[in-house]
Design an enzyme around this catalytic site. Structure first.
Site, PDB file in Angstrom:
ATOM      1  CE1 TYR A  28      -3.585   2.698   1.160  1.00  0.00           C
ATOM      2  CE2 TYR A  28      -1.651   3.629   2.235  1.00  0.00           C
ATOM      3  CZ  TYR A  28      -2.942   3.766   1.779  1.00  0.00           C
ATOM      4  OH  TYR A  28      -3.587   4.965   1.921  1.00  0.00           O
TER       5      TYR A  28
ATOM      6  CD  GLU B 195      -5.717   4.617  -0.808  1.00  0.00           C
ATOM      7  OE1 GLU B 195      -5.766   5.066   0.339  1.00  0.00           O
ATOM      8  OE2 GLU B 195      -6.676   4.071  -1.356  1.00  0.00           O
TER       9      GLU B 195
END
Lengths: 294, 382
Positions: free
Chosen positions: B101, B189
Site C-alpha cells: 500500500y 493512493e
C-alpha cells in the site's frame, strides 16, 4: 486590550486596486482602521481615495511603517503575495483570498514558519479579524458589534463570526477581538493560537469558539482548553447534518470515515468543560448566561 | 474531485508510473476490443467511486472473449452501493507475488505532507491502521523541501517490503509524489502496489482526488468534467459553479458561507424539519448567483419550501435581494420562500424585498424564526 490588532495597528492592502480590495480597504478605513497604504505593482504612485499605492510591499512598509497587511489578490497570485509580505517583515498577514490550491498553502505556510518566524498568517480563505471599535481588517461587518469585551470570538466560518457578533451585540454584550481563522486545510493561525492569546488578554473574560466538521482542530483545541484555559468557553460546531464524504463548501469541511464528525467534536469539547450549543444563536444565549455569572 | 480508477491510471502513466495495459469501455463490444488490445488474460473492473466493488462482483478475471462478454455484460449496469456502473476498465491481468500500500496526502494537524507505505496491501488501510498500526511506515514530508531520493529509500526500507521491491518502489514513490504535488492532488493512493514474480513493481489500482482550487492551472482537467452523475441536482449546481450537496429532506437551503450553510441545515433539523440540500453561494455573490441558486433549488421536485439565510460580510444585501427579484422575474418559483437577511447593506436589501413580500415571500428577523417558518410551510405543502 485586545489580541493581534488595536487602534495603533498600521495596515496595508495588497490588491487595493481590485474591486473588492478597494471596497474593503475603504470600508475598513471608514471604520477607523489605520489603512496607510496599498500595493499594486502596475499602479504604483497613484492613490485610492487618498490611500497611497506602492509598487511593492517593501516600499509600502518603508514609507508607512505598516505592521499588518490584508492580502486580497486573486488565488493564483496569493502565494507570492503572502511570501512578499513575510519577506518585508510584516508581523500579521491576513489572507482573505479564497480558492488557493492546497499545495500552495502548505508551501507558503511552512516557508513562512521556517524563514520568517516573526510573521503570522491568518487564513487563507478567512474573513479577517476585528478588534471592536479599533481595527477591522477584512470583511467582518463591524457595525453590529459592541466594543470593550468581555467576550473574544474565534471561528472557522466567516458568516458565523458575523452571526455571533450580531447576537452578542443585540444582547448588549461587548467583544474584544473577533478572529475568523478560515475554513481551508492549512490555516496559518489555529484555534489554539487564538485561545492562548485570549487567555492572556486581561479584557477577554470568556470565549466563543465556532468550529465545523472536518480535520481535528476542534479536538486539539479541546485538549488545550482542558489543560491551559481558565476562562469559560462556549462553542457550536456546524455540520451536524452533513453526510460523510461530501465537502460542505469549505475545502476543509469534510467528514472522512468516522473522523471529523460534529458529534465527536462536540463530545471532545464537552469533556473539556466547554458549553456546547446546538446552533449559533443558542451559543449567544449560553454566552449571555456565562457573562451574567462573571 | 475524485477520479475513477482508469482516470487515475491515465494520470499515473503521464508521470511515468508503471500501470497495466488496458482500456475503458462503455459497452460489451468495446470491452472485448480493449481486452484484445491488452492481451489475455484480462481483468474486467467496474469503474465506481466506492470501495468494496470486488466483493460486490465488480472485478472479474477473463481468459477469452466469451468471458469478457459474460463479465462485462454483468458488470455494466450493476448497482454497487447506489453507484450504477456505466464503464469498465479492462486491463491485462498481472501475476502477483506480494501486495503493498502507498499513498500521499496532507496531514492537517502537522500541516505537512504524509506518506504512508505498508507491506500489507490489498486491504483497506484503515483496517491495517486499526489492527496492526506498526505495519504502516509513515513519513512526514516538509512541503518546502519535497521528497529526496535518500529519504524515500530509507522510508521504503523502514516499511520492510521484500528487498527485491526496493528499487522499484523507490522509483514509483518518487514519481507518485511528483504526481501528488505537480498534479495538484489532495490524495494519491495505490492499493495494491504489487511485486510480480519477475521482480517488477507495478500500480494495480489508482485512487486520486484532485484539488478543485487548482483548476486554473490544469486546463487538461476540463475533459474530466461531467463524468460523475450520481445526483442530477449536484450535476446542475456544479455546472452553475455552486457549492451544492444534495440531502434527503424537503426544505431547500441557500446560505452564504459554508459555516452558515451548514448551520442553516442544522437548525432546520433542530426545529424538526429536514434540509433538502446544502447550498453555499459563497462570498461576494452577485444577483445572478442568487438567481442561479434559486433555479437549482426550484428544479428539485422534493423541495416544499425555500429558506434563504444570508448574513452579509463580503456578500451585499442589495445584491442578494436583486438576485431574488431577478429569479422571481425569470422563473416561476414553485415553493414559498422564507428569507433572513442581515449584515452588510441588509437594510437596502430588505427595502428592495419589501415591495415583493407576500405569503410566497416572507421575511424573518432571526435564523430560528425563519427556520421554523420554512419547516411549517414545507409540512403544510407535503
Amino acid at each position: 486590550m485586545s489580541i493581534l490588532v488595536n487602534a495603533d495597528t498600521k495596515v496595508i492592502v495588497q490588491g487595493i486596486t481590485g474591486g473588492q480590495g478597494r471596497f474593503y480597504a475603504l470600508r475598513n478605513r471608514a471604520y477607523g482602521t489605520l489603512v496607510v497604504g496599498g500595493v499594486s505593482p502596475k499602479k504604483a504612485g497613484t492613490d485610492v481615495e487618498g490611500i497611497p499605492v506602492f509598487g511593492s510591499v517593501a516600499d509600502a512598509v518603508r514609507e508607512t511603517g505598516a505592521t499588518a497587511t490584508m492580502v486580497i489578490v486573486p488565488a493564483a497570485g496569493a502565494a507570492s503575495a503572502v511570501l512578499e509580505a513575510a519577506e518585508a517583515g510584516l508581523e500579521l498577514i491576513v489572507a482573505v483570498t479564497e480558492g488557493i490550491p492546497v499545495h500552495d498553502e502548505a508551501r507558503f505556510y511552512n516557508q513562512v514558519q521556517r524563514d520568517f518566524p516573526s510573521s503570522r498568517i491568518l487564513g487563507p480563505n478567512c474573513p479577517g479579524l476585528l478588534t471592536v471599535g479599533e481595527c477591522n481588517i477584512g470583511f467582518i461587518p463591524a457595525e453590529v458589534a459592541r466594543p470593550g469585551g468581555p467576550v473574544g470570538i474565534v471561528s472557522r466560518s466567516g458568516t458565523l463570526t458575523y452571526q455571533a457578533l450580531s447576537d452578542l451585540g443585540q444582547k448588549g454584550i461587548g467583544v474584544t477581538t473577533c478572529v475568523g481563522i478560515g475554513g481551508d486545510p492549512v490555516p496559518g493561525t489555529s484555534f489554539i493560537d487564538c485561545l492562548s492569546l485570549f487567555e492572556a488578554d486581561p479584557d477577554t473574560k470568556a470565549v466563543i469558539m465556532f468550529g465545523e466538521i472536518g480535520g481535528s482542530a476542534e479536538e486539539e483545541a479541546a485538549d488545550f482548553i482542558r489543560a491551559k484555559m481558565s476562562k469559560p468557553v462556549v462553542s457550536y460546531i456546524a455540520g451536524v447534518t452533513a453526510p460523510p464524504g461530501k465537502k460542505m463548501g469549505h475545502a476543509g469541511a469534510i467528514v472522512s470515515g468516522s473522523k471529523g464528525t460534529a458529534q465527536a467534536k462536540m463530545e471532545a469539547l464537552e469533556a473539556a468543560g466547554v458549553r456546547v450549543a446546538t446552533n449559533p444563536t443558542a451559543a449567544g444565549e449560553l454566552m449571555a448566561e456565562v457573562v451574567r455569572g462573571l | 474531485m475524485d477520479l475513477f480508477e482508469y482516470q487515475g491510471k491515465q494520470l499515473f502513466a503521464r508521470y511515468g508510473i508503471p500501470v497495466s495495459a488496458g482500456g475503458v469501455a462503455e459497452t460489451v463490444d468495446e470491452a472485448v476490443r480493449a481486452a484484445e488490445a491488452a492481451g489475455y488474460p484480462v481483468v474486467v473492473k467496474a469503474q465506481v467511486q466506492v470501495g468494496g466493488r470486488g466483493k460486490a462482483g465488480g472485478i472479474k478475471l477473463a481468459a477469452n472473449a466469451d468471458d469478457v462478454r459474460l463479465h462485462a455484460g454483468n458488470i455494466l449496469g450493476m448497482d454497487i452501493k447506489g453507484h450504477v456502473v456505466s464503464r469498465v476498465w479492462v486491463e491485462h491481468a498481472s501475476d502477483i507475488a506480494e501486495e503493498y500500500y502507498a499513498s500521499f496526502t496532507l496531514d492537517r494537524s502537522a500541516k505537512k505532507y504524509l506518506g504512508m507505505l505498508s507491506a500489507q496491501g490489498g486491504i483497506e488501510i484503515e483496517t491495517v491502521a486499526e489492527e496492526n498500526p506498526d505495519a504502516i511506515a509513515r513519513l512526514t514530508i516538509d512541503p518546502v523541501d519535497g521528497l529526496s531520493e535518500p529519504n524515500c529509500r530509507a522510508w521504503v526500507e523502514a516499511a520492510k517490503l521484500n528487498p527485491a521491491a526496493t528499487d522499484g518502489a523507490v522509483d514509483i514513490l518518487l514519481k507518485l509524489f511528483h504526481a501528488y504535488v505537480d498534479g495538484d492532488a489532495d490524495l494519491v493512493e495505490i492499493n495494491p502496489l504489487i511485486l510480480t514474480p519477475e521482480g517488477k513493481v507495478h500500480a494495480l489500482d489508482a485512487k486520486v482526488s484532485l484539488d478543485e482550487n487548482a483548476r486554473f492551472r490544469h486546463p487538461e482537467w476540463d475533459e474530466l468534467v461531467g463524468l460523475e452523475k450520481t445526483d442530477a441536482r449536484e450535476f446542475e449546481a456544479a455546472e452553475k459553479g455552486l457549492q451544492y450537496v444534495g440531502l434527503e429532506g424537503n426544505v431547500g437551503v441557500i446560505a452564504n458561507g459554508a459555516g452558515l450553510a451548514m448551520a442553516t441545515c442544522d437548525i432546520v433539523h433542530e426545529v424538526g424539519g429536514r434540509p433538502a440540500n446544502f447550498l453555499d453561494i459563497g462570498g461576494g455573490a452577485s444577483a445572478q448567483v442568487m438567481a442561479n441558486a434559486l433555479e437549482v433549488i426550484n428544479n428539485d421536485p422534493s423541495v416544499r419550501s425555500i429558506f434563504i439565510n444570508i448574513f452579509g460580510g463580503i456578500t451585499k444585501g442589495e445584491e442578494v435581494a436583486n438576485g431574488i427579484v431577478q429569479a422571481l422575474d425569470q422563473v416561476s418559483i414553485a415553493s414559498p420562500i422564507v428569507i433572513r437577511l442581515d449584515g452588510t447593506n441588509a437594510e437596502q436589501g430588505r427595502a428592495i424585498l419589501s415591495g415583493y413580500e407576500s405569503d410566497r415571500l416572507v421575511s424573518k428577523p432571526t435564523m430560528v424564526e425563519a427556520a421554523r417558518t420554512a419547516v411549517e410551510m414545507a409540512e403544510a405543502r407535503s
